[in-house]
Enzyme design. Structure first.
Site, PDB file in Angstrom:
ATOM      1  N   ASP A  36      29.794  49.867  55.729  1.00  0.00           N
ATOM      2  CA  ASP A  36      30.793  49.744  56.794  1.00  0.00           C
ATOM      3  C   ASP A  36      31.605  51.016  56.948  1.00  0.00           C
ATOM      4  O   ASP A  36      32.103  51.315  58.023  1.00  0.00           O
ATOM      5  CB  ASP A  36      31.703  48.533  56.585  1.00  0.00           C
ATOM      6  CG  ASP A  36      32.368  48.479  55.228  1.00  0.00           C
ATOM      7  OD1 ASP A  36      31.921  49.186  54.306  1.00  0.00           O
ATOM      8  OD2 ASP A  36      33.349  47.717  55.089  1.00  0.00           O
ATOM      9  N   SER A  67      53.228  33.299  45.847  1.00  0.00           N
ATOM     10  CA  SER A  67      51.844  32.818  45.837  1.00  0.00           C
ATOM     11  C   SER A  67      51.646  31.836  44.702  1.00  0.00           C
ATOM     12  O   SER A  67      52.229  31.996  43.617  1.00  0.00           O
ATOM     13  CB  SER A  67      50.878  33.995  45.668  1.00  0.00           C
ATOM     14  OG  SER A  67      49.554  33.549  45.394  1.00  0.00           O
ATOM     15  N   GLY A 121      38.974  38.486  43.168  1.00  0.00           N
ATOM     16  CA  GLY A 121      38.136  39.459  42.492  1.00  0.00           C
ATOM     17  C   GLY A 121      36.683  39.078  42.365  1.00  0.00           C
ATOM     18  O   GLY A 121      35.946  39.677  41.587  1.00  0.00           O
ATOM     19  N   SER A 125      35.999  38.701  49.110  1.00  0.00           N
ATOM     20  CA  SER A 125      37.003  39.223  50.027  1.00  0.00           C
ATOM     21  C   SER A 125      38.270  38.383  50.108  1.00  0.00           C
ATOM     22  O   SER A 125      38.770  38.074  51.179  1.00  0.00           O
ATOM     23  CB  SER A 125      36.402  39.415  51.426  1.00  0.00           C
ATOM     24  OG  SER A 125      37.186  40.309  52.170  1.00  0.00           O
ATOM     25  N   SER A 127      41.121  39.513  49.334  1.00  0.00           N
ATOM     26  CA  SER A 127      42.173  40.377  49.879  1.00  0.00           C
ATOM     27  C   SER A 127      42.164  40.352  51.404  1.00  0.00           C
ATOM     28  O   SER A 127      43.222  40.249  52.041  1.00  0.00           O
ATOM     29  CB  SER A 127      42.004  41.810  49.367  1.00  0.00           C
ATOM     30  OG  SER A 127      40.727  42.333  49.706  1.00  0.00           O
ATOM     31  N   ASP A 171      35.008  43.352  55.996  1.00  0.00           N
ATOM     32  CA  ASP A 171      35.606  42.123  55.471  1.00  0.00           C
ATOM     33  C   ASP A 171      36.597  41.519  56.458  1.00  0.00           C
ATOM     34  O   ASP A 171      36.606  40.298  56.701  1.00  0.00           O
ATOM     35  CB  ASP A 171      36.314  42.402  54.155  1.00  0.00           C
ATOM     36  CG  ASP A 171      35.367  42.839  53.062  1.00  0.00           C
ATOM     37  OD1 ASP A 171      34.146  42.671  53.218  1.00  0.00           O
ATOM     38  OD2 ASP A 171      35.860  43.362  52.045  1.00  0.00           O
ATOM     39  N   TYR A 223      35.053  52.564  43.654  1.00  0.00           N
ATOM     40  CA  TYR A 223      34.701  52.301  45.051  1.00  0.00           C
ATOM     41  C   TYR A 223      35.013  53.530  45.900  1.00  0.00           C
ATOM     42  O   TYR A 223      34.195  53.972  46.712  1.00  0.00           O
ATOM     43  CB  TYR A 223      35.498  51.082  45.542  1.00  0.00           C
ATOM     44  CG  TYR A 223      35.109  50.579  46.918  1.00  0.00           C
ATOM     45  CD1 TYR A 223      34.361  49.426  47.064  1.00  0.00           C
ATOM     46  CD2 TYR A 223      35.520  51.240  48.068  1.00  0.00           C
ATOM     47  CE1 TYR A 223      34.016  48.940  48.330  1.00  0.00           C
ATOM     48  CE2 TYR A 223      35.182  50.767  49.330  1.00  0.00           C
ATOM     49  CZ  TYR A 223      34.435  49.626  49.451  1.00  0.00           C
ATOM     50  OH  TYR A 223      34.103  49.163  50.694  1.00  0.00           O
TER      51      TYR A 223
END
Length: 377
Positions: A36, A67, A121, A125, A127, A171, A223
């Site tokens: 991507d 959260s 993790g 995806s 995040s 994502d 990454y």
């Protein structure tokens, strides 16, 4: 879901009264990994697992978030949100508001409570699911009227600039744009998309997601290093991106760049082949392309790990038609295309192999191609 209130909060509910929830799904990338950010083609589909945000407008210009997966509350002025601030999970959410404000949109303070069923993790995806849930909430609450492509760009900018993770846009596009019963063909060069019919159960198949429980962190440098090598290879070749490269072009690259570039070129080609098979109603025939993708990610891109390789190898041996790691790698999840009558056998074989190796037994679930982000109530 009852919202916990902080003493002294100055909060305004969403229009219509009361707290409102928005949600966005995680995603599985069927094929098209790590392309991507090279203007390549990706083929993700949305999961049934979703991140839910209960959101309301604040009149004091502050960002307050909590959260169910994290301790404590993040509370800071929107003016203090920016690269590196806030740290941790809240940066993904606050970063979306920062990106929208930076683009000139009238976004103010917000109060969020986050509930997630997308495993953290796991390469699914989580995040992006959080970012996209916040984005659709902000769009509604502040009456922005933005299209999904604009919201996706804000989410990508949040992850790149506030969190510091050098991810591409696949994502976020998947979480915002996918529809049930389809995979999303995303051309990251021009942002164009097409819904590709993808309903494995109709063909007597299932896509298993095998969460190895090896947790990765995309902002840890590995990454980013892969992305940098891809961009360097394109620069050396004098191309705007490796989307324009052919295998014959790679011989002029330094030896360490050749395998990285080869993965990009061959993976983009594999996406096209998979889409052609799906368009022809030949879902069962994509297995070898999934296998080839995994081999490329192992040997050329070097983003797999022992647990992912074990999951893939055992799934194939137990009857999967094809299998590969999915997501950024270095841990996370693998997927396997499995005849429905072999789902239990494959699941049991993978779990047994991990147990024999003294590894944490993976979570295995059937992935249902599902809808993208939306307002829930």
């Amino acid at each position: 879901m009852a919202q916990r209130r902080l003493a002294g909060e100055d909060r305004r509910p969403a229009a219509g009264g009361g707290d409102v929830t928005w949600s966005a799904p995680g995603r599985v990338n069927l094929i098209g990994e790590h392309v991507d950010y090279a203007e390549g083609l990706c083929l993700p589909f949305a999961l049934a697992e979703r991140t839910v945000v209960e959101a309301s407008v604040r009149a004091d210009g502050r960002f307050v978030a909590r959260s169910d997966a994290e301790r404590g509350t993040t509370d800071l002025p929107l003016a203090d949100v920016g690269p590196g601030s806030p740290a941790g999970w809240a940066g993904y959410a606050a970063g979306v508001l920062w990106a929208l404000r930076a683009a000139g949109h009238p976004v103010g303070g917000m109060d969020l409570t986050v509930t997630a069923t997308v495993p953290l993790g796991a390469g699914l995806s989580s995040s992006a699911a959080l970012e996209c849930a916040v984005a659709v909430a902000a769009d509604d609450l502040f009456g922005l009227g933005l299209d999904r492509a604009s919201l996706a760009r804000a989410c990508v900018r949040a992850e790149n600039e506030v969190v510091g993770a050098a991810t591409g846009g696949m994502d976020q596009s998947a979480s915002l744009l996918c529809t049930a019963g389809h995979a999303l063909l995303l051309d990251t060069r021009d942002g164009s998309t097409r819904q590709v019919p993808f309903a494995p159960a109709d063909d007597g198949l299932a896509v298993l997601v095998i969460d190895t429980r090896v947790r990765h962190h995309l902002a840890d440098g590995r990454y980013g290093a892969r992305r940098a090598s891809v961009e360097k290879a394109a620069d050396v070749l004098g191309l705007p991106s490796l989307r324009d490269a052919a295998l014959d072009d790679l011989g002029s690259l330094d030896a360490e760049l050749v395998p990285r570039a080869r993965h990009i070129v061959t993976e983009i080609a594999r996406v096209g082949e998979v889409v052609a098979l799906l368009d022809d109603g030949r879902l069962r025939d994509i297995g070898p392309l999934l296998d080839a993708s995994h081999a490329s990610l192992v040997h050329d891109y070097e983003v797999s790990c022992a647990e992912l390789d074990l999951a893939v190898d055992v799934a194939r041996a137990a009857g999967a038609l094809g299998a590969r790691m999915t997501g950024g790698g270095f841990g996370g999840s693998a997927i396997a295309l499995v005849p429905i009558d072999r789902v239990d056998a494959v699941t049991d074989a993978v779990r047994a192999a991990f147990a024999r190796g003294g590894l944490t037994v993976p979570d295995v679930r059937v992935a249902e191609p599902s809808a993208g982000a939306h307002r829930d109530a």
